[in-house]
Design a protein around this motif. Structure first.
Motif, PDB file in Angstrom:
ATOM      1  N   ARG A  31      38.756  30.657  23.359  1.00  0.00           N
ATOM      2  CA  ARG A  31      38.202  30.251  24.647  1.00  0.00           C
ATOM      3  C   ARG A  31      37.967  31.474  25.522  1.00  0.00           C
ATOM      4  O   ARG A  31      38.806  32.383  25.574  1.00  0.00           O
ATOM      5  CB  ARG A  31      39.146  29.275  25.356  1.00  0.00           C
ATOM      6  N   TYR A  35      34.673  34.374  35.723  1.00  0.00           N
ATOM      7  CA  TYR A  35      34.926  34.045  37.113  1.00  0.00           C
ATOM      8  C   TYR A  35      34.260  35.094  37.988  1.00  0.00           C
ATOM      9  O   TYR A  35      34.051  36.231  37.569  1.00  0.00           O
ATOM     10  CB  TYR A  35      36.438  34.054  37.425  1.00  0.00           C
ATOM     11  N   GLY A  42      39.770  34.050  46.377  1.00  0.00           N
ATOM     12  CA  GLY A  42      40.259  33.891  45.024  1.00  0.00           C
ATOM     13  C   GLY A  42      39.102  33.793  44.047  1.00  0.00           C
ATOM     14  O   GLY A  42      37.962  33.530  44.433  1.00  0.00           O
ATOM     15  N   GLY A 110      40.786  40.249  32.051  1.00  0.00           N
ATOM     16  CA  GLY A 110      40.387  41.636  31.957  1.00  0.00           C
ATOM     17  C   GLY A 110      40.425  42.307  33.320  1.00  0.00           C
ATOM     18  O   GLY A 110      40.704  41.652  34.326  1.00  0.00           O
ATOM     19  N   PRO A 111      40.127  43.613  33.374  1.00  0.00           N
ATOM     20  CA  PRO A 111      40.204  44.354  34.633  1.00  0.00           C
ATOM     21  C   PRO A 111      39.041  44.076  35.576  1.00  0.00           C
ATOM     22  O   PRO A 111      39.096  44.448  36.742  1.00  0.00           O
ATOM     23  CB  PRO A 111      40.185  45.814  34.176  1.00  0.00           C
TER      24      PRO A 111
ATOM     25  N   TYR B  32      48.458  21.545  35.597  1.00  0.00           N
ATOM     26  CA  TYR B  32      49.309  22.678  35.329  1.00  0.00           C
ATOM     27  C   TYR B  32      49.172  23.620  36.526  1.00  0.00           C
ATOM     28  O   TYR B  32      48.100  23.706  37.137  1.00  0.00           O
ATOM     29  CB  TYR B  32      48.881  23.409  34.052  1.00  0.00           C
ATOM     30  N   PHE B  34      50.001  27.593  38.272  1.00  0.00           N
ATOM     31  CA  PHE B  34      50.161  29.001  37.922  1.00  0.00           C
ATOM     32  C   PHE B  34      50.251  29.852  39.193  1.00  0.00           C
ATOM     33  O   PHE B  34      49.663  29.511  40.220  1.00  0.00           O
ATOM     34  CB  PHE B  34      48.964  29.509  37.108  1.00  0.00           C
ATOM     35  N   TYR B  36      49.429  33.948  39.872  1.00  0.00           N
ATOM     36  CA  TYR B  36      48.958  35.227  39.356  1.00  0.00           C
ATOM     37  C   TYR B  36      49.116  36.287  40.442  1.00  0.00           C
ATOM     38  O   TYR B  36      49.026  35.990  41.637  1.00  0.00           O
ATOM     39  CB  TYR B  36      47.486  35.153  38.955  1.00  0.00           C
ATOM     40  N   GLY B  43      42.734  43.472  37.217  1.00  0.00           N
ATOM     41  CA  GLY B  43      42.606  42.049  36.948  1.00  0.00           C
ATOM     42  C   GLY B  43      43.862  41.306  37.351  1.00  0.00           C
ATOM     43  O   GLY B  43      44.748  41.857  38.010  1.00  0.00           O
ATOM     44  N   LEU B  44      43.945  40.061  36.969  1.00  0.00           N
ATOM     45  CA  LEU B  44      45.065  39.207  37.344  1.00  0.00           C
ATOM     46  C   LEU B  44      46.106  39.174  36.239  1.00  0.00           C
ATOM     47  O   LEU B  44      45.775  39.112  35.060  1.00  0.00           O
ATOM     48  CB  LEU B  44      44.581  37.788  37.622  1.00  0.00           C
ATOM     49  N   LEU B  46      49.660  37.118  34.998  1.00  0.00           N
ATOM     50  CA  LEU B  46      50.429  35.896  35.207  1.00  0.00           C
ATOM     51  C   LEU B  46      51.859  36.214  35.595  1.00  0.00           C
ATOM     52  O   LEU B  46      52.532  37.000  34.929  1.00  0.00           O
ATOM     53  CB  LEU B  46      50.432  35.053  33.934  1.00  0.00           C
ATOM     54  N   PHE B  90      47.894  34.884  43.905  1.00  0.00           N
ATOM     55  CA  PHE B  90      47.018  33.723  43.832  1.00  0.00           C
ATOM     56  C   PHE B  90      47.735  32.564  43.149  1.00  0.00           C
ATOM     57  O   PHE B  90      48.297  32.724  42.067  1.00  0.00           O
ATOM     58  CB  PHE B  90      45.750  34.045  43.045  1.00  0.00           C
ATOM     59  N   GLY B  98      43.085  19.479  29.834  1.00  0.00           N
ATOM     60  CA  GLY B  98      41.685  19.891  29.834  1.00  0.00           C
ATOM     61  C   GLY B  98      41.524  21.234  29.151  1.00  0.00           C
ATOM     62  O   GLY B  98      42.387  21.664  28.395  1.00  0.00           O
ATOM     63  N   TYR B  99      40.455  21.910  29.435  1.00  0.00           N
ATOM     64  CA  TYR B  99      40.247  23.207  28.786  1.00  0.00           C
ATOM     65  C   TYR B  99      40.691  24.348  29.666  1.00  0.00           C
ATOM     66  O   TYR B  99      40.317  25.485  29.446  1.00  0.00           O
ATOM     67  CB  TYR B  99      38.795  23.377  28.348  1.00  0.00           C
ATOM     68  N   ASN B 100      41.524  24.054  30.648  1.00  0.00           N
ATOM     69  CA  ASN B 100      42.228  25.069  31.424  1.00  0.00           C
ATOM     70  C   ASN B 100      41.364  25.838  32.405  1.00  0.00           C
ATOM     71  O   ASN B 100      41.709  26.954  32.765  1.00  0.00           O
ATOM     72  CB  ASN B 100      42.937  26.074  30.512  1.00  0.00           C
ATOM     73  N   LYS B 101      40.211  25.275  32.841  1.00  0.00           N
ATOM     74  CA  LYS B 101      39.472  25.917  33.931  1.00  0.00           C
ATOM     75  C   LYS B 101      40.414  26.034  35.114  1.00  0.00           C
ATOM     76  O   LYS B 101      41.054  25.065  35.527  1.00  0.00           O
ATOM     77  CB  LYS B 101      38.265  25.062  34.306  1.00  0.00           C
ATOM     78  N   LEU B 102      40.519  27.242  35.668  1.00  0.00           N
ATOM     79  CA  LEU B 102      41.439  27.483  36.772  1.00  0.00           C
ATOM     80  C   LEU B 102      40.717  27.349  38.112  1.00  0.00           C
ATOM     81  O   LEU B 102      39.622  27.873  38.296  1.00  0.00           O
ATOM     82  CB  LEU B 102      42.042  28.878  36.664  1.00  0.00           C
ATOM     83  N   PHE B 104      41.461  28.398  41.935  1.00  0.00           N
ATOM     84  CA  PHE B 104      42.343  29.303  42.655  1.00  0.00           C
ATOM     85  C   PHE B 104      42.364  29.024  44.148  1.00  0.00           C
ATOM     86  O   PHE B 104      41.383  28.564  44.735  1.00  0.00           O
ATOM     87  CB  PHE B 104      41.871  30.758  42.468  1.00  0.00           C
ATOM     88  N   GLY B 105      43.488  29.376  44.775  1.00  0.00           N
ATOM     89  CA  GLY B 105      43.535  29.461  46.216  1.00  0.00           C
ATOM     90  C   GLY B 105      42.910  30.762  46.680  1.00  0.00           C
ATOM     91  O   GLY B 105      42.510  31.610  45.869  1.00  0.00           O
ATOM     92  N   ALA B 106      42.850  30.932  48.000  1.00  0.00           N
ATOM     93  CA  ALA B 106      42.197  32.116  48.567  1.00  0.00           C
ATOM     94  C   ALA B 106      43.066  33.359  48.493  1.00  0.00           C
ATOM     95  O   ALA B 106      42.584  34.466  48.749  1.00  0.00           O
ATOM     96  CB  ALA B 106      41.803  31.846  50.011  1.00  0.00           C
TER      97      ALA B 106
END
Lengths: 118, 114
Positions: A31, A35, A42, A110-111, B32, B34, B36, B43-44, B46, B90, B98-102, B104-106
């Motif tokens: 997958r 974004y 966010g 990723g970064p 679910y 999370f 981050y 990047g983010l 976890l 975040f 589902g397929y885990n589309k996230l 996010f908050g601001a």
């Protein structure tokens, strides 16, 4: 496991030009997600691939945006006729899901590629 | 559809003090949850996740969070912060199964001062 990589890390382009970004996910992950993150916000979901199939596209992904994941490996995100509003950080993430292996519900990011449109 | 509200855009705190970053979510289905962390120009990463089971989850770097279904909250806590915890945090949700589309908050900017 070398993690998710993205190229380039930074891109400055003039309005109206086309740009393409590349994402290489963790090798066994089926997958892949894109974004977009603007300053002070966010990340917002753009699109999702399971293997080579693009299964969802956000309304944020206008006709000027196209994403591919040939052969279910790396992915590219192309923006045509860039606008200043496209300036943002573009993040790619991957994980394992579905029935092809042990699912990992967390996404590995990723970064990012920071795009500046002048 | 899901949404996430992070109630504080910035949280200043002194080193070695406790901190709580607040997160509320809205969803008509099971989710679910999370947290981050994002360091500058990166990047983010976890910190922790809640999928099911115990409502108190522990993550990396001494962080923990508690899922409260009745209050639809998932607040992040650390008993003693370090300068190195300065970053953007975040909260995110995805639809369970589902397929885990996230979504996010601001974000909350945690600034730890000496």
């Amino acid at each position: 496991d070398t993690g998710v990589s993205q190229d380039p890390r930074h891109k400055i382009t003039k309005r109206g030009q086309n740009v393409t970004f590349r994402c290489d996910p963790i090798s066994e992950h089926n997958r892949l997600y894109w974004y977009r993150q603007t300053l002070g916000q966010g990340p917002e979901f753009l699109t999702y691939f399971q293997n080579e199939a693009q299964l969802e596209k956000s309304r944020l992904l206008s006709d000027r945006f196209s994403a591919e994941r040939p052969k279910g490996s790396f992915s590219t995100l192309e923006i045509q006729r860039t606008e200043q509003g496209d300036s943002a950080m573009y993040l790619c993430a991957s994980n394992m899901g579905g029935t092809e292996g042990i699912p990992s519900y967390e996404q590995y990011f990723g970064p990012g590629t920071r795009l500046t449109v002048t | 559809a899901q949404s996430v509200t992070q109630l504080d855009s910035q949280v200043p705190v002194f080193e070695e003090a406790p901190v709580e970053l607040r997160c509320n979510y809205s969803s008509s289905v099971s989710v679910y949850l999370f947290w981050y962390v994002q360091y500058p120009n990166q990047g983010l990463q976890l910190l922790l996740k809640y999928l099911s089971g115990s409502t108190l989850v522990k993550g990396i770097n001494g962080f923990e969070a508690e899922f409260n279904k009745s209050q639809t909250s998932f607040h992040l806590r650390k008993p003693s912060v370090h300068i190195s915890d300065t970053a953007e945090y975040f909260c995110a949700v995805s639809e369970a199964g589902g397929y885990n589309k996230l979504i996010f908050g601001a974000g909350t900017r945690l600034a730890v001062h000496p």
